[in-house]
Design a protein around this motif. Structure first.
Motif, PDB file in Angstrom:
ATOM      1  N   THR A  58       0.820  -1.332   0.041  1.00  0.00           N
ATOM      2  CA  THR A  58       0.188   0.099  -0.076  1.00  0.00           C
ATOM      3  C   THR A  58       0.720   1.475  -0.015  1.00  0.00           C
ATOM      4  O   THR A  58       1.954   1.184   0.413  1.00  0.00           O
ATOM      5  CB  THR A  58      -0.901   0.110   1.093  1.00  0.00           C
ATOM      6  OG1 THR A  58      -0.035   0.067   2.389  1.00  0.00           O
ATOM      7  CG2 THR A  58      -1.624  -1.304   1.554  1.00  0.00           C
ATOM      8  N   SER A  60       0.808   4.804   1.789  1.00  0.00           N
ATOM      9  CA  SER A  60      -0.049   5.694   2.784  1.00  0.00           C
ATOM     10  C   SER A  60      -0.776   6.845   2.128  1.00  0.00           C
ATOM     11  O   SER A  60      -1.832   7.378   2.384  1.00  0.00           O
ATOM     12  CB  SER A  60       0.916   6.029   4.031  1.00  0.00           C
ATOM     13  OG  SER A  60       1.956   6.948   3.764  1.00  0.00           O
ATOM     14  N   VAL A  84      -6.360  -1.000   4.866  1.00  0.00           N
ATOM     15  CA  VAL A  84      -5.687  -2.245   4.481  1.00  0.00           C
ATOM     16  C   VAL A  84      -6.178  -3.515   4.639  1.00  0.00           C
ATOM     17  O   VAL A  84      -5.931  -4.356   3.567  1.00  0.00           O
ATOM     18  CB  VAL A  84      -4.323  -2.226   5.842  1.00  0.00           C
ATOM     19  CG1 VAL A  84      -3.705  -3.480   5.548  1.00  0.00           C
ATOM     20  CG2 VAL A  84      -3.621  -0.775   5.508  1.00  0.00           C
ATOM     21  N   ALA A  97       1.764  -3.121   4.213  1.00  0.00           N
ATOM     22  CA  ALA A  97       1.273  -1.665   4.494  1.00  0.00           C
ATOM     23  C   ALA A  97       2.230  -0.647   4.756  1.00  0.00           C
ATOM     24  O   ALA A  97       2.975  -0.955   5.800  1.00  0.00           O
ATOM     25  CB  ALA A  97       0.063  -1.850   5.674  1.00  0.00           C
ATOM     26  N   ILE A  99       2.563   2.278   6.937  1.00  0.00           N
ATOM     27  CA  ILE A  99       1.961   2.513   8.310  1.00  0.00           C
ATOM     28  C   ILE A  99       2.630   3.874   8.714  1.00  0.00           C
ATOM     29  O   ILE A  99       2.531   4.027   9.983  1.00  0.00           O
ATOM     30  CB  ILE A  99       1.392   1.588   9.209  1.00  0.00           C
ATOM     31  CG1 ILE A  99       2.808   0.487   9.470  1.00  0.00           C
ATOM     32  CG2 ILE A  99       0.504   0.554   8.585  1.00  0.00           C
ATOM     33  CD1 ILE A  99       2.538  -0.384  10.775  1.00  0.00           C
ATOM     34  N   THR A 117      -5.616  -7.227  10.473  1.00  0.00           N
ATOM     35  CA  THR A 117      -5.984  -6.805   9.064  1.00  0.00           C
ATOM     36  C   THR A 117      -5.687  -7.874   8.095  1.00  0.00           C
ATOM     37  O   THR A 117      -6.240  -7.894   6.920  1.00  0.00           O
ATOM     38  CB  THR A 117      -5.221  -5.588   8.479  1.00  0.00           C
ATOM     39  OG1 THR A 117      -3.731  -5.785   8.199  1.00  0.00           O
ATOM     40  CG2 THR A 117      -5.565  -4.425   9.495  1.00  0.00           C
ATOM     41  N   ALA A 119      -2.642  -8.099   6.874  1.00  0.00           N
ATOM     42  CA  ALA A 119      -1.151  -7.840   6.317  1.00  0.00           C
ATOM     43  C   ALA A 119      -0.067  -8.469   7.029  1.00  0.00           C
ATOM     44  O   ALA A 119      -0.038  -8.863   8.104  1.00  0.00           O
ATOM     45  CB  ALA A 119      -1.116  -6.311   6.322  1.00  0.00           C
ATOM     46  N   CYS A 122       5.260  -4.219   6.715  1.00  0.00           N
ATOM     47  CA  CYS A 122       4.742  -3.032   7.014  1.00  0.00           C
ATOM     48  C   CYS A 122       6.071  -2.122   6.869  1.00  0.00           C
ATOM     49  O   CYS A 122       7.310  -2.681   6.799  1.00  0.00           O
ATOM     50  CB  CYS A 122       4.272  -2.710   8.260  1.00  0.00           C
ATOM     51  SG  CYS A 122       5.510  -2.950   9.746  1.00  0.00           S
TER      52      CYS A 122
END
Length: 262
Positions: A58, A60, A84, A97, A99, A117, A119, A122
């Motif tokens: 992802t 942010s 997420v 993710a 974060i 989630t 995931a 991170c």
């Protein structure tokens, strides 16, 4: 549509076998890097998977903007984690993710809520998203060590190193030192965002697994592989490029012309 609610802390809902930290970690191969075309919602994540990528990351900034917030931890943590979770449910590959710096959550709570989630990876930044100031290196190394202690081997930690984008003196030396410290603290990969010169990337790769943000200033993907990079990501670049295309299409409509030729 009913709001998406992140499962309560402690409620682990395992996904398919591909949804594991081990699967994601195995994709980090220096010389044959994991390439991540960052997504910001379920539709963009599905597109990434359908294009043949082995994992989804992802962004942010993209997630925040799609939810109506600015980047830099302006998004309420619950909304970010819900986004997420939707992305995880949309694909059958591991998800990592962005974060930011953890939205102020203590390490154990951050790990627990992220795990809820689905995931399995991170990004965590070593500068304050709000002030843009670098966090003390010892403090951030301790933070990463606490994340690793709470997560065990199930979470792939990509430690972002902001020396090149925060105006520090001698960014390469700072990035090399911080990358070494963060990898020793338990991070799986160092992410010296903004590093683009071949010599700088080579010096960073010598420290350990490195993630490079692909931009117009970086070497081409085959060259990054030849330098020994383990991971290449696009950050908010794809989302930003699509936003510019959207703006051109809207301008064409407003001018009374076809948006499909804009």
């Amino acid at each position: 549509m009913a709001p998406v609610v992140t499962p309560p802390m402690g409620e682990w809902r395992p996904g398919p076998p591909a949804h594991t930290g081990q699967a994601l970690r195995a994709l980090h191969r220096p010389g044959k890097p994991l390439v991540l075309a960052n997504a910001w919602d379920a539709a963009s994540a599905r597109a990434v998977q359908e294009a043949g990528f082995g994992a989804v990351a992802t962004t942010s900034a993209g997630v925040a903007l799609s939810l109506g917030y600015a980047d830099n931890e302006a998004t309420p943590v619950g909304e970010m984690l819900d986004a997420v979770a939707r992305i995880v449910r949309a694909v059958d590959v591991p998800v990592t993710a962005d974060i930011e710096r953890g939205y102020g959550l203590p390490p154990a709570q951050l790990v627990e809520r992220l795990a809820a989630t689905g995931a399995v990876g991170c990004n965590l930044e070593d500068s304050d998203p709000r002030t843009r100031e670098m966090v003390d290196v010892d403090r951030h190394a301790d933070f990463l060590a606490a994340i690793r202690a709470a997560a065990g081997p199930d979470l792939v930690v990509n430690a972002r190193v902001d020396a090149f984008i925060r105006g520090v003196d001698d960014p390469l030396a700072t990035a090399v030192d911080r990358s070494r410290r963060f990898l020793a603290a338990g991070a799986d990969c160092a992410y010296p965002i903004g590093a683009s010169a071949r010599a700088d990337i080579a010096a960073l790769v010598a420290v350990g697994p490195v993630n490079i943000l692909f931009t117009d200033d970086t070497p081409a993907l085959p060259d990054l592989a030849a330098l020994g990079v383990a991971r290449v990501s696009f950050g908010e670049g794809i989302h930003a490029a699509l936003a510019r295309t959207h703006a051109r299409m809207l301008a064409a409509i407003a001018a009374g012309t076809s948006p499909y030729r804009a």
